[in-house]
Design a protein around this motif. Structure first.
Motif, PDB file in Angstrom:
ATOM      1  N   PRO A 303       0.808  -1.242   0.000  1.00  0.00           N
ATOM      2  CA  PRO A 303       0.000   0.000   0.000  1.00  0.00           C
ATOM      3  C   PRO A 303       0.830   1.276   0.000  1.00  0.00           C
ATOM      4  CG  PRO A 303      -0.172  -1.190   2.104  1.00  0.00           C
ATOM      5  CD  PRO A 303       0.483  -2.116   1.137  1.00  0.00           C
ATOM      6  N   ARG A 304       2.025   1.245   0.582  1.00  0.00           N
ATOM      7  CA  ARG A 304       2.854   2.450   0.601  1.00  0.00           C
ATOM      8  C   ARG A 304       3.342   2.813  -0.795  1.00  0.00           C
ATOM      9  NH1 ARG A 304       7.434   1.981   5.079  1.00  0.00           N
ATOM     10  NH2 ARG A 304       7.904   4.046   4.206  1.00  0.00           N
ATOM     11  N   ALA A 305       3.261   1.876  -1.725  1.00  0.00           N
ATOM     12  CA  ALA A 305       3.726   2.124  -3.089  1.00  0.00           C
ATOM     13  C   ALA A 305       2.604   2.600  -4.002  1.00  0.00           C
ATOM     14  CB  ALA A 305       4.350   0.852  -3.664  1.00  0.00           C
ATOM     15  N   ALA A 306       1.471   2.957  -3.433  1.00  0.00           N
ATOM     16  CA  ALA A 306       0.334   3.356  -4.267  1.00  0.00           C
ATOM     17  C   ALA A 306      -0.321   4.638  -3.777  1.00  0.00           C
ATOM     18  CB  ALA A 306      -0.701   2.231  -4.312  1.00  0.00           C
ATOM     19  N   GLY A 307       0.387   5.429  -2.981  1.00  0.00           N
ATOM     20  CA  GLY A 307      -0.231   6.631  -2.420  1.00  0.00           C
ATOM     21  C   GLY A 307      -0.698   7.614  -3.474  1.00  0.00           C
ATOM     22  N   TRP A 308       0.169   7.912  -4.450  1.00  0.00           N
ATOM     23  CA  TRP A 308      -0.219   8.868  -5.500  1.00  0.00           C
ATOM     24  C   TRP A 308      -1.319   8.273  -6.364  1.00  0.00           C
ATOM     25  CZ3 TRP A 308       1.947  13.713  -5.415  1.00  0.00           C
ATOM     26  CH2 TRP A 308       1.621  14.583  -6.468  1.00  0.00           C
ATOM     27  N   GLY A 309      -1.206   6.977  -6.638  1.00  0.00           N
ATOM     28  CA  GLY A 309      -2.250   6.326  -7.416  1.00  0.00           C
ATOM     29  C   GLY A 309      -3.597   6.392  -6.730  1.00  0.00           C
ATOM     30  N   LEU A 310      -3.619   6.200  -5.425  1.00  0.00           N
ATOM     31  CA  LEU A 310      -4.872   6.290  -4.674  1.00  0.00           C
ATOM     32  C   LEU A 310      -5.431   7.708  -4.705  1.00  0.00           C
ATOM     33  CD1 LEU A 310      -4.081   4.058  -1.574  1.00  0.00           C
ATOM     34  CD2 LEU A 310      -5.919   3.678  -3.226  1.00  0.00           C
ATOM     35  N   ALA A 311      -4.560   8.706  -4.617  1.00  0.00           N
ATOM     36  CA  ALA A 311      -5.024  10.098  -4.666  1.00  0.00           C
ATOM     37  C   ALA A 311      -5.669  10.402  -6.015  1.00  0.00           C
ATOM     38  CB  ALA A 311      -3.865  11.048  -4.394  1.00  0.00           C
ATOM     39  N   VAL A 312      -5.059   9.919  -7.090  1.00  0.00           N
ATOM     40  CA  VAL A 312      -5.632  10.136  -8.413  1.00  0.00           C
ATOM     41  C   VAL A 312      -6.949   9.372  -8.547  1.00  0.00           C
ATOM     42  CG1 VAL A 312      -5.258   9.859 -10.893  1.00  0.00           C
ATOM     43  CG2 VAL A 312      -3.352  10.533  -9.419  1.00  0.00           C
ATOM     44  N   ALA A 313      -6.990   8.162  -8.009  1.00  0.00           N
ATOM     45  CA  ALA A 313      -8.233   7.388  -8.063  1.00  0.00           C
ATOM     46  C   ALA A 313      -9.356   8.086  -7.298  1.00  0.00           C
ATOM     47  CB  ALA A 313      -7.994   5.994  -7.493  1.00  0.00           C
ATOM     48  N   GLU A 314      -9.034   8.673  -6.151  1.00  0.00           N
ATOM     49  CA  GLU A 314     -10.042   9.423  -5.396  1.00  0.00           C
ATOM     50  C   GLU A 314     -10.556  10.609  -6.206  1.00  0.00           C
ATOM     51  OE1 GLU A 314     -10.629  11.504  -0.992  1.00  0.00           O
ATOM     52  OE2 GLU A 314      -8.616  11.203  -1.786  1.00  0.00           O
TER      53      GLU A 314
END
Length: 400
Positions: A303-314
């Motif tokens: 999960p720590r490797a997907a922080g920016w991806g999660l922000a874009v998904a949000e």
């Protein structure tokens, strides 16, 4: 640079969401530090300062209680030790401490006097060397941070610094839609830009447009993202980190995982999504959504490797919101709506500002004054609510 750029933008948005005085101070002081310590004569931002000086890590920055007393005297030395969490055991190495200001003391005047004295004393130490390379991707991150923090905190000097860095990238690093990764002393390097360079510079330029209203930055961002799609695409929504005409390697790198900086894949997804929200381009939105395909896999395992991806998904799930502010640039009512828009913006919202005349930015097309007054339009997928002319009404529209 990238650490401070990312932190400054984060703390600026933490302040606008929570009202935290600590977050506001950190955002402002971090931006001021980047300009004071990293800005180059050409207007870019240098990549780093060394960690050590005189052969020892941290020497320039750390303090002991005895050193504080030597510079400030007993009373102010004790005040500084308590205020900045400097202990006899130390918070760093060899009994020394990094100064930490976790809360502002009641006596602001005394704090200012003590800080000035410590800064003057520190200037007598050997400063760390600076790596003067200007890295395109890291400057893109800094441009976004400086521009948005400048608007939020009414710091026109931050916006000016963001614009100067963007001008350097556009004039020196960019030619015929292609980026070089680095420059130094006003001379472009030979290394071709990687995916994160194209993505982060595009992101920074789009953020700068949202603050300055200069359409040129959207046009250049669009050119960069076209290159990203045509030269870095790997099929099925994925991206390589190196262009198809870059140096031929045994293995063409393609790492979607976020590290200390956003991965090229997730950074380009964010920039594509923002461009789509400004232009109405379904092609760019589809490319952004496809690039997010690896988010569920990474979140489940790392999960720590997907922080920016999660922000874009949000941002994608929330629309993103499209906010158009129109009005005369010298009208204070326009400025109030503009700042209110960023203060109240939901995750990933894009901001466009214009004077109400014809604009090359599709989100601004057909958006005019309301009853002769500056107005703000809140839209999703280019379907807009009735314009509002008061900041409180804009905040309510963005909250619903």
């Amino acid at each position: 640079l990238y650490d401070n750029a990312l932190l400054a933008r984060f703390y600026a948005h933490l302040w606008r969401r929570t009202g935290s005085g600590l977050a506001r101070r950190v955002a402002q002081e971090t931006c001021a530090w980047m300009i004071a310590e990293l800005r180059t004569p050409q207007g870019g931002l240098a990549s780093a300062l060394d960690a050590d000086s005189d052969g020892t890590e941290g020497t320039f920055y750390v303090w002991t209680p005895a050193q504080l007393t030597e510079v400030l005297g007993a009373a102010d030395g004790q005040f500084a030790a308590e205020t900045f969490s400097v202990t006899t055991a130390g918070t760093f190495e060899h009994g020394s401490s990094v100064l930490q200001l976790r809360a502002d003391p009641a006596d602001a005047g005394r704090l200012a006097r003590v800080r000035a004295a410590l800064l003057a004393a520190r200037q007598q130490r050997t400063p760390p060397a600076r790596d003067d390379k200007v890295v395109a991707a890291w400057n893109g991150l800094a441009i976004a941070a400086l521009a948005e923090t400048g608007l939020l905190l009414d710091r026109t000097d931050f916006i000016a610094a963001a614009t100067a860095a963007a001008e350097l990238l556009a004039s020196l690093h960019l030619s015929a839609g292609r980026l070089v990764r680095t420059s130094r002393d006003g001379v472009a390097g030979s290394s071709a830009g990687a995916l994160d360079d194209y993505a982060c510079v595009a992101e920074g330029f789009i953020a700068l447009f949202g603050v300055t209203g200069e359409p040129r930055w959207v046009r250049i961002a669009g050119e960069l993202l076209e290159t990203a799609l045509s030269r870095f695409g790997a099929g099925s929504g994925a991206f390589y980190d190196a262009a198809d005409d870059s140096e031929q390697l045994i293995y063409r790198p393609a790492d979607p995982a976020d590290g200390p900086t956003p991965s090229g894949t997730f950074a380009v997804a964010g920039a594509l999504l923002s461009l789509a929200a400004l232009t109405g381009s379904a092609r760019h939105r589809d490319a952004a959504i496809a690039a997010l395909g690896l988010v569920p896999v990474l979140v489940g395992r790392y999960p720590r490797a997907a922080g920016w991806g999660l922000a874009v998904a949000e941002a994608a799930l929330s629309g993103p919101a499209e906010i158009a502010v129109v009005g005369a640039p010298d009208d204070s009512r326009t400025a109030e709506l503009h700042k209110a828009a960023l203060l109240a913006a939901p995750p990933g919202a894009v901001l466009a500002v214009g004077d109400g005349s014809d604009s090359p930015i599709p989100l601004l097309e057909g958006r005019g004054l309301a009853g002769g007054q500056p107005a703000a339009y809140v839209c999703r997928d280019f379907a807009c609510r009735a314009p509002v002319t008061e900041p409180e009404l804009l905040r309510a529209a963005l909250a619903s």
